[in-house]
Enzyme design. Sequence first.
Site, short mmCIF file in Angstrom:
data_model
loop_
_atom_site.label_atom_id
_atom_site.label_comp_id
_atom_site.label_asym_id
_atom_site.label_seq_id
_atom_site.Cartn_x
_atom_site.Cartn_y
_atom_site.Cartn_z
N LYS A 190 19.59 3.34 35.23
CA LYS A 190 19.85 4.56 34.29
C LYS A 190 19.98 5.75 35.20
O LYS A 190 21.14 6.74 34.93
CB LYS A 190 18.37 5.10 33.78
CG LYS A 190 17.53 3.88 32.70
CD LYS A 190 16.55 4.53 32.26
CE LYS A 190 15.14 4.61 33.18
NZ LYS A 190 14.97 3.00 33.83
N ARG B 252 9.17 7.72 27.22
CA ARG B 252 8.81 6.35 28.03
C ARG B 252 7.55 5.70 27.23
O ARG B 252 7.13 4.89 27.50
CB ARG B 252 7.99 6.54 29.40
CG ARG B 252 8.85 5.96 30.54
CD ARG B 252 8.22 6.21 31.93
NE ARG B 252 8.58 5.44 32.82
CZ ARG B 252 9.68 5.48 33.55
NH1 ARG B 252 10.44 6.67 33.46
NH2 ARG B 252 9.84 4.89 34.76
N ARG C 208 16.98 -1.26 46.73
CA ARG C 208 17.05 0.00 46.61
C ARG C 208 16.68 0.85 47.83
O ARG C 208 15.40 0.62 48.18
CB ARG C 208 16.52 0.61 45.44
CG ARG C 208 16.67 2.28 45.12
CD ARG C 208 16.53 2.44 43.76
NE ARG C 208 15.19 2.61 43.34
CZ ARG C 208 14.76 2.68 42.07
NH1 ARG C 208 15.89 3.18 41.27
NH2 ARG C 208 13.68 2.53 41.49
N ARG D 191 11.26 3.76 48.02
CA ARG D 191 10.49 4.40 47.16
C ARG D 191 9.08 3.56 47.32
O ARG D 191 9.23 2.38 47.16
CB ARG D 191 10.94 4.30 45.87
CG ARG D 191 11.20 5.90 45.48
CD ARG D 191 12.04 5.84 44.12
NE ARG D 191 11.30 5.21 43.11
CZ ARG D 191 11.65 5.22 41.84
NH1 ARG D 191 12.74 5.75 41.57
NH2 ARG D 191 10.87 4.76 40.91
N ARG E 34 4.95 -2.01 37.13
CA ARG E 34 5.94 -1.29 36.33
C ARG E 34 6.57 -2.06 35.34
O ARG E 34 6.94 -1.21 34.20
CB ARG E 34 7.00 -0.56 37.25
CG ARG E 34 6.32 0.44 37.99
CD ARG E 34 7.41 0.77 39.25
NE ARG E 34 8.61 1.20 38.83
CZ ARG E 34 9.90 1.22 39.95
NH1 ARG E 34 9.38 0.74 40.83
NH2 ARG E 34 10.90 1.61 39.41
P1 ADP Z 1 12.14 3.81 37.11
O1 ADP Z 1 12.65 4.16 35.77
O2 ADP Z 1 12.80 3.02 38.15
O3 ADP Z 1 10.76 3.07 36.84
P2 ADP Z 1 11.67 6.65 37.54
O4 ADP Z 1 12.06 7.44 38.61
O5 ADP Z 1 12.09 6.90 35.98
O6 ADP Z 1 11.78 5.19 37.94
O7 ADP Z 1 9.93 6.91 37.31
C1 ADP Z 1 9.16 6.80 38.35
C2 ADP Z 1 7.72 6.82 38.00
O8 ADP Z 1 7.60 8.01 37.49
C3 ADP Z 1 7.02 6.05 36.76
O9 ADP Z 1 6.77 4.82 37.37
C4 ADP Z 1 5.94 6.81 36.28
O10 ADP Z 1 4.83 6.78 37.12
C5 ADP Z 1 6.81 8.34 36.69
N1 ADP Z 1 7.25 8.87 35.20
C6 ADP Z 1 8.59 9.12 35.21
N2 ADP Z 1 8.89 9.36 33.79
C7 ADP Z 1 7.85 9.32 33.19
C8 ADP Z 1 7.32 9.59 31.62
N3 ADP Z 1 8.28 9.94 30.92
N4 ADP Z 1 6.10 9.58 31.39
C9 ADP Z 1 5.30 9.07 32.17
N5 ADP Z 1 5.50 8.92 33.62
C10 ADP Z 1 6.65 9.15 34.10
#
Ligand code: ADP
Length: 216
Positions: free
Chosen positions: A13, A88, A127, A160, A171
Amino acid sequence: MIIILLGPPGAGKGTQAKILCQRLKIVHISTGDILREAIKSNTALGQEAAKYVERGELVPDSLVTKMAQERLTCDDAKEGFILDGFPRNLSQAESLDEFFNSNGLLDYSVIYLETSETTIIKRLTGRRICKNCQAVYHLINVPSRKEGICDTCGSELYQRPDDSESTIKNRLQVYERMTAPVVAYYSHKGKLLHISADNEAEKVIEAILKFLGKDS
Ligand code: ADP
Ligand code: ZN
């Protein structure tokens, strides 16, 4: 133009959003990036969010929804935006609908980057991110010229903490339980475009631009 990017962690994404926002001249809004920035700067939001992010859990809606809406109402989002990492779960999707309705934003596209579990694990474990400019690399797919060093700014690359294998598993489970229903939600609205994101990044971007009618 408004685009919502959906897909599991590792779907690409962020990678796709960065290319798209340049091509379409709209802003990239990543809730993950905003949260990591808040954690790095040790703000009140960052302190609260850190414990969830580290475990691969969702940060509570009460924090994330407000944070996302504040970002969406910034001036630079007036011409359009790409949402990456939001919504999400279903409650975030519903609150986004309310936000769109009350702001007269009726036209948006939802792109679902469908990705196999093998691809996800390979992408996330490989990554690496620049500590300074957040550029994203991959040990095999997108290696930096000098190992462990950012091509653009020369700073150190890091993994990360939530890209460790045990957190990735959590996750993925959180994704299945909380985010997969959001895919169904937009599919029922007839809003969803499926793209196979196992392909290399260039193929994926081509398919997205074609769908948006911006491929020329
Ligand atoms: P990925 O899509 O690779 O899991 P992101 O960078 O989008 O990574 O998100 C990393 C973390 O940030 C998630 O595992 C969560 O803890 C938090 N996070 C991101 N976006 C949201 C959201 N919309 N609602 C709740 N937690 C979020
Ligand atoms: Zn860098």
